[in-house]
Scaffold this motif. Structure first.
Motif, mmCIF file in Angstrom:
data_model
loop_
_atom_site.group_PDB
_atom_site.id
_atom_site.type_symbol
_atom_site.label_atom_id
_atom_site.label_comp_id
_atom_site.label_asym_id
_atom_site.label_seq_id
_atom_site.Cartn_x
_atom_site.Cartn_y
_atom_site.Cartn_z
ATOM 1 N N PRO A 159 -0.735 5.649 -12.797
ATOM 2 C CA PRO A 159 -0.993 6.910 -13.373
ATOM 3 C C PRO A 159 -1.714 6.394 -14.633
ATOM 4 N N GLN A 160 -1.479 5.603 -15.337
ATOM 5 C CA GLN A 160 -1.864 5.175 -16.740
ATOM 6 C C GLN A 160 -3.346 4.576 -16.850
ATOM 7 N N LYS A 177 -9.485 10.176 -9.447
ATOM 8 C CA LYS A 177 -8.838 10.246 -7.923
ATOM 9 C C LYS A 177 -8.918 9.077 -7.181
ATOM 10 N N ASP A 187 -6.113 7.278 -5.704
ATOM 11 C CA ASP A 187 -5.271 8.548 -4.771
ATOM 12 C C ASP A 187 -6.174 8.341 -3.288
ATOM 13 N N ASP A 211 3.929 8.802 -8.027
ATOM 14 C CA ASP A 211 3.948 8.325 -9.429
ATOM 15 C C ASP A 211 2.750 8.884 -9.872
ATOM 16 N N ARG A 212 1.724 8.875 -9.129
ATOM 17 C CA ARG A 212 0.357 9.587 -9.838
ATOM 18 C C ARG A 212 0.179 10.905 -10.094
ATOM 19 N N GLY A 266 4.480 12.604 -11.097
ATOM 20 C CA GLY A 266 5.185 12.032 -12.223
ATOM 21 C C GLY A 266 6.478 11.354 -11.734
ATOM 22 N N SER A 280 -8.612 9.972 -20.146
ATOM 23 C CA SER A 280 -7.565 8.912 -19.878
ATOM 24 C C SER A 280 -8.014 8.230 -21.309
ATOM 25 N N SER A 296 -2.405 11.047 -15.648
ATOM 26 C CA SER A 296 -0.789 11.482 -15.170
ATOM 27 C C SER A 296 0.042 10.894 -16.179
ATOM 28 N N ARG A 297 1.320 10.579 -16.061
ATOM 29 C CA ARG A 297 2.186 10.059 -16.906
ATOM 30 C C ARG A 297 1.928 8.609 -17.517
ATOM 31 N N ALA A 339 4.240 15.174 -16.867
ATOM 32 C CA ALA A 339 3.048 14.776 -17.216
ATOM 33 C C ALA A 339 1.989 15.730 -17.222
ATOM 34 N N ASN A 382 -0.928 16.261 -15.973
ATOM 35 C CA ASN A 382 -1.677 16.731 -14.981
ATOM 36 C C ASN A 382 -0.611 18.067 -14.025
#
Lengths: 636, 277, 148
Positions: free
Chosen positions: A164-165, A170, A173, A241-242, A245, C28, C113-114, C123, C125
């Protein structure tokens, strides 16, 4: 056959011509768009699968040419880093998930039912579903790429770079969800193959009379069933995760970055054998046909297949030798990685022995097999080299590894596959591919391949890491890189010629005779291309090479109904007939189910609620699919 | 070197195989298989002992911590007792013929530390720490590069390991411990003023001034380093100016923004940078 | 723009693509800037501390990008420093887009996100402000100065 109700029709009642007409009327796919969308014929679906996979091969090849263009010069600016990262990720993902695995399974979808002498694959509607899902996954990936949201995280998508970070937007994903699509379709096909091979073999085809290609697909299918869940867990965890969370891969919350690598490679290494083992089967078939004798050491070959499959689950850590794992563990995985060279060696020696003892006929498919042996042995040698930890810490993630896996995958899988296409092309289309052109194709691809990829070993040893979009002029790499880029053109021309030949021959090639290569396996016992029902009467098999034993007409079994689709279920070991089983009619529901699943999976990239709301159309489609048809399931 | 020896040994294998297979089939095949097993077993054992001998943990005289960042290397030299530690970037100096332990930490994503001529590679993994032993026998400049794909500028993430005689190393370390030089000429002095007034100081540290940002490389002695931008350009006044003027064209996607400067400010700041020996 | 700090956007905010609000990359980046420039020292994980919270759903100067940018650029009474000398205007817009995401009531599709660190709140989103909205007593949100 115990009871026969009034009004049921059996094939015993008809002569050949009438029987053909009646079978054709119940098995054939209705013409038109609706018929095409709802067909469950394994040959039509297999052909679609093969064609689609080759389209993806061509697209992936174009991407590699773009990469070679960028790397031809130091600090070139044809392609920026962002686009380049997308391109190499797409190339790897496309080739592994959209070409290599599906094309092998596609060959099996087409050939396995013919080779075991049955009328359709097991679970034909699932088969149709798997194709639509595969197509949707491929389109998702490529449409995303065209829209500049193609994944840019490498085909093994290591977290945290894909997490995620660090992977904004996307793109990651899309990658993870594309995995879901291809896994679902691969698992579906694997289940069909296993059941077809175990329960639908022609009477008399006991386990020791199964053709080697069928054996290899059976073993491959078990590999798929055991390996794919690992990546499904991994990619689902990544999406969670994405999107919602969770913390599977977040070290600060007790997750672990290395967990991803373990899960991915637990799938990723067997994946190599999922691609390679079918090729082994193709090579065995081609070798047997073109040396005019059965493959030496049938039992040894089957055992080697199974041993490879088992060992392939104990190798995954050799992809992680530089991740700082305990040394004892690394030694274990070195040993197992080395050990897998033994069954591979057994197979190579058996083929060489077969060629030595037989009278080889150098036609195009056989040329590809020879190319395969040469390239695969080199790939195997570098494989043994990288299995050693001290050596691997130097060459890991360099062009040496790039060269190694292209030798193993292109040499080990694409060469046999091209040979197989030349070999089975008359079966698929009823026409032959051009022999002189085939020799050109082989020559160009073989020369182009070696000229392109062998120098990469040297580049790797000179320290060029993989996945760099450019390099500085002072590095000693530019000479070889321009050489490789030019060689890639030869390789590309070879493939272009192959595609031209295939398309042209499919339209206007010379018409093939019934058994053009003098093969011994059952798929040549019927016309080319086969009728919708494959065999008018199911053949009975008494040895490993039925067509040589009975050059005229095969002994046949009869007693199946001709007023509905019906095939024969036989026992697992001896293939004794057990029951008559209805085979499903054409159905549009697999397409609806695939569309509903596709919508849900893509939607779920954006919100977790998609899983809840999307389950409704999926449930509707499945209810339609499984609505009772009012026919008895089987009859003894 | 041992590995290279092994590799040569391995290359002899196919010849042996081909020769074997040209005898009676069954015996030949079994013999070839047996030979493969023996060779493979031999190689495995050889590899095993090589691993052992390479990886024996020795006590290291010097420990350096390297943190992988997107897309540069942050380097910490720990202080000991009287001497203070210091920080630098993209360049490690080590004394020759000394075992140096490199502690590796991942700051964001996975990177891989690889100096081909000195040692094998080792990943820098967030949430874990690993270490690597370096030993240079000859003085020289050894180039290394990130070997694990780490995003946009994975290609431009080089590190230099400079091995030098212990006396030279001590001199270098002593000068690194000093605070930044006070600008001597007008241009550089004006550059320092601009540096502190502009956003530069928010990310970069120049010890001895008010600049104490931590998200970019420490610039206290930038001009003493051979390259800037993680091996992208040689450190000259011209390249410093080019980099400051437009980092995104030279290294697209990196985390240094383009700060709008007048040409005089640009000249002054690059003069100041050049003065930070 | 010789000296960096003016307003930059319009050009009708890049033809209404609104990249600083609707582009995953910029958001981000904004998130990284939030950490790099020490926003968390006063605003915590978004829940506030010395400075006001973003997560409670209260916007003292309104949730529009222009006012968030102005707050970061010029500072606000009661302790919010001006960042005009420390950040480029592009960075300020990126950061503002991110800050807007923290306190938004509807999750943005492109929101980051987180982080890979200890999680102390939902998070971005997920639209954390819906989850953590806090009506609170009025005194918790004193007037921080005039709206722009």
């Amino acid at each position: 056959m115990t009871r026969r109700a009034v009004g049921e029709l059996y094939d015993t009642a008809f002569n050949a011509a009438v029987l053909d007409r009646r079978l054709a009327s119940i098995w054939s796919t209705p013409p038109g768009l609706w018929g095409a969308l709802s067909t469950v014929d394994h040959k039509i679906i297999g052909r679609r699968y093969i064609t689609t996979a080759f389209v993806f091969l061509a697209l992936g090849g174009l991407l590699s040419l773009l990469m070679r263009l960028q790397l031809a010069q130091p600090e070139a600016r044809f392609i920026g880093p962002d686009r380049y990262n997308q391109i190499f990720t797409m190339h790897g993902t496309n080739m592994m998930f959209l070409f290599a695995v599906p094309v092998m399974q596609a060959m099996a979808i087409y050939l396995v039912p013919l080779m075991v002498g049955t009328r359709n694959i097991a679970f034909p509607r699932l088969n149709a579903f798997s194709y639509w899902i595969y197509l949707a996954g491929g389109l998702l990936l490529w449409v995303a790429f065209v829209l500049d949201t193609g994944p840019d995280i490498g085909w093994f998508a290591y977290v945290p770079l894909s997490g995620p970070q660090y992977a904004a937007g996307k793109r990651a994903d899309i990658w993870a969800q594309m995995i879901t699509f291809t896994e679902v379709s691969a698992l579906a096909v694997a289940v069909e193959i296993v059941v077809t091979v175990f329960k639908q073999r022609a009477p008399g085809m006991s386990l020791d009379r199964i053709p080697l290609f069928v054996w290899s697909m059976l073993v491959t299918s078990f590999l798929v069933i055991l390996a794919m869940p690992a990546i499904m867990v991994a990619s689902t965890a990544l999406i969670l995760d994405r999107l919602v969370g969770t913390h599977f891969f977040n070290p600060a919350e007790g997750g672990d970055v290395l967990l991803w690598q373990h899960l991915f490679w637990f799938f990723g290494h067997p994946e190599v054998y999922i691609v390679f083992l079918p090729a082994v089967g193709m090579v065995s078939t081609i070798v047997a046909t073109f040396t005019r004798r059965p493959v030496f050491g049938y039992l040894g070959m089957v055992m080697a297949l199974i041993a490879t499959a088992v060992l392939s689950f104990g190798l995954w850590v050799h992809h992680m030798f530089v991740a700082g794992l305990p040394r004892l563990g690394e030694s274990f995985f070195t040993a197992s990685s080395m050990a897998i060279a033994v069954p591979a060696g057994v197979q190579i020696f058996c083929w060489l022995a077969t060629m030595w003892a037989g009278r080889p006929i150098f036609k195009t498919p056989f040329l590809f097999v020879i190319g395969f042996v040469v390239i695969f042995v080199i790939g195997g040698l570098t494989g043994v080299m990288v299995a050693s930890v001290p050596f691997d810490t130097q060459v890991h993630d360099t062009y040496f590894v790039v060269a190694h896996f292209h030798y193993v995958l292109v040499g080990g899988a694409v060469f046999p596959l091209l040979g197989a296409i030349y070999y089975w092309f008359p079966k698929l289309t009823g026409r032959m591919m051009s022999e002189p052109l085939g020799r050109w194709v082989f020559g160009l691809i073989f020369a182009g391949f070696n000229l392109t990829f062998f120098p990469m070993h040297i580049l790797g040893l000179r320290g060029m890491p993989r996945r760099i979009y450019t390099y500085q002029p002072e590095m000693p790499w530019s000479g070889l890189n321009i050489f490789i880029s030019l060689s890639a053109i030869i390789l590309a021309i070879g493939f272009l010629l192959f595609f031209i030949d295939a398309i042209r021959s499919a339209k206007s090639g010379p018409v093939a005779s019934g058994n053009p290569w003098g093969a011994t396996t059952l798929e040549w016992a019927t016309s080319s291309p086969p009728p919708p029902y494959n065999f008018a009467r199911l053949p009975v098999v008494g040895s490993l090479k039925p067509l040589t034993d009975h050059p005229g007409a095969l002994p046949v079994a009869s007693g199946l109904r001709v007023d509905r689709r019906e095939l024969l279920v036989s026992s697992v070991v001896q293939a004794l007939p057990e029951a008559r089983e209805p085979s499903s009619e054409d159905s549009i529901w697999p397409l609806w189910a695939a569309l509903a699943t596709t919508a849900t999976l893509i939607w779920s990239i954006f919100t977790p609620w998609a899983v809840v709301w999307g389950s409704i159309p999926i449930a509707v489609a499945l209810i339609g699919w499984f609505w009772p048809k009012g026919v008895p399931e089987d009859e003894s | 070197m041992v590995v290279l020896g092994l590799a040569l040994l391995r290359r002899r294998r196919p010849a042996a195989e081909d020769a074997n297979s040209e005898e009676r089939l069954t015996t030949a095949v079994s013999a070839a298989v047996a030979a493969t097993v023996v060779i493979i077993a031999g190689l495995t054992i050889a590899s095993f002992y090589t691993t052992r001998s390479i990886g024996v943990p020795k006590s290291a005289a010097l420990t350096i911590t390297v943190r992988g960042q997107q897309w540069w290397w942050q380097v910490f030299y720990a202080g000991s007792g009287a001497t203070s530690g210091f920080q630098t970037a993209n360049e490690i100096h080590i004394p020759v013929r000394t075992d140096v332990q490199i502690r590796l930490e991942g700051a964001d994503v996975i990177h891989s530390f690889w100096v081909p001529s000195l040692a094998g590679k080792q990943d820098l993994i967030p949430g874990r720490s690993s270490s690597l032993l370096l030993r240079a026998e000859k003085p020289g400049v050894y180039r290394g590069q990130c070997a694990e794909f780490c995003g946009l500028q994975h290609s431009h993430m080089a590190i230099l390991v400079i091995a030098e005689a212990p006396a030279d190393y001590e001199r270098w370390a002593a000068s690194q411990r000093e605070d930044a030089m006070v600008p001597a000429d007008m241009d550089a002095a004006a550059g320092q003023v601009a540096f502190l007034a502009k956003p530069c100081a928010a990310c970069h540290t120049v010890r001895g001034t008010a600049a104490n940002g931590t998200s970019g490389p420490d610039l206290t002695h930038i001009s003493a380093r051979q390259t800037i931008g993680a091996g992208l350009l040689e450190t000259t006044r011209g390249s410093l100016a080019a980099w400051i003027a437009d980092p995104q064209t030279l290294k697209p996607g990196n985390n240094m923004p383009m700060v709008p400067l007048t040409s005089v400010e640009l000249q002054n700041i690059s003069a100041y940078m050049e003065s930070l020996k | 723009m010789s000296n960096g700090i003016s307003g930059t956007p319009p050009e009708s905010y890049f033809a209404l693509g609104k990249p600083y609000e609707a582009d995953a990359y910029n958001l981000s980046q904004g998130k990284r800037l939030y950490a790099w420039f020490g926003c968390g020292i006063c605003h915590g994980d978004g829940r506030g501390g010395i400075g006001p919270s973003f997560l409670d759903g209260w916007w003292l100067y309104g949730p529009e990008m222009v006012s968030i940018v102005a707050s970061i650029r010029d500072g606000r009474p009661h302790g919010m420093p001006a960042f005009r000398d420390r950040m480029t205007i592009e960075q300020i817009w990126q950061l503002a887009g991110y800050v807007q995401t923290i306190g938004s009531y509807t999750p943005k599709v492109v929101a980051p996100s987180r982080n890979d660190e200890k999680q102390s709140r939902p998070a971005e989103n997920r639209g954390p402000a819906i989850i953590l909205f806090d009506v609170g007593p009025a005194a918790v949100h004193p007037d921080q100065g005039p709206s722009p």
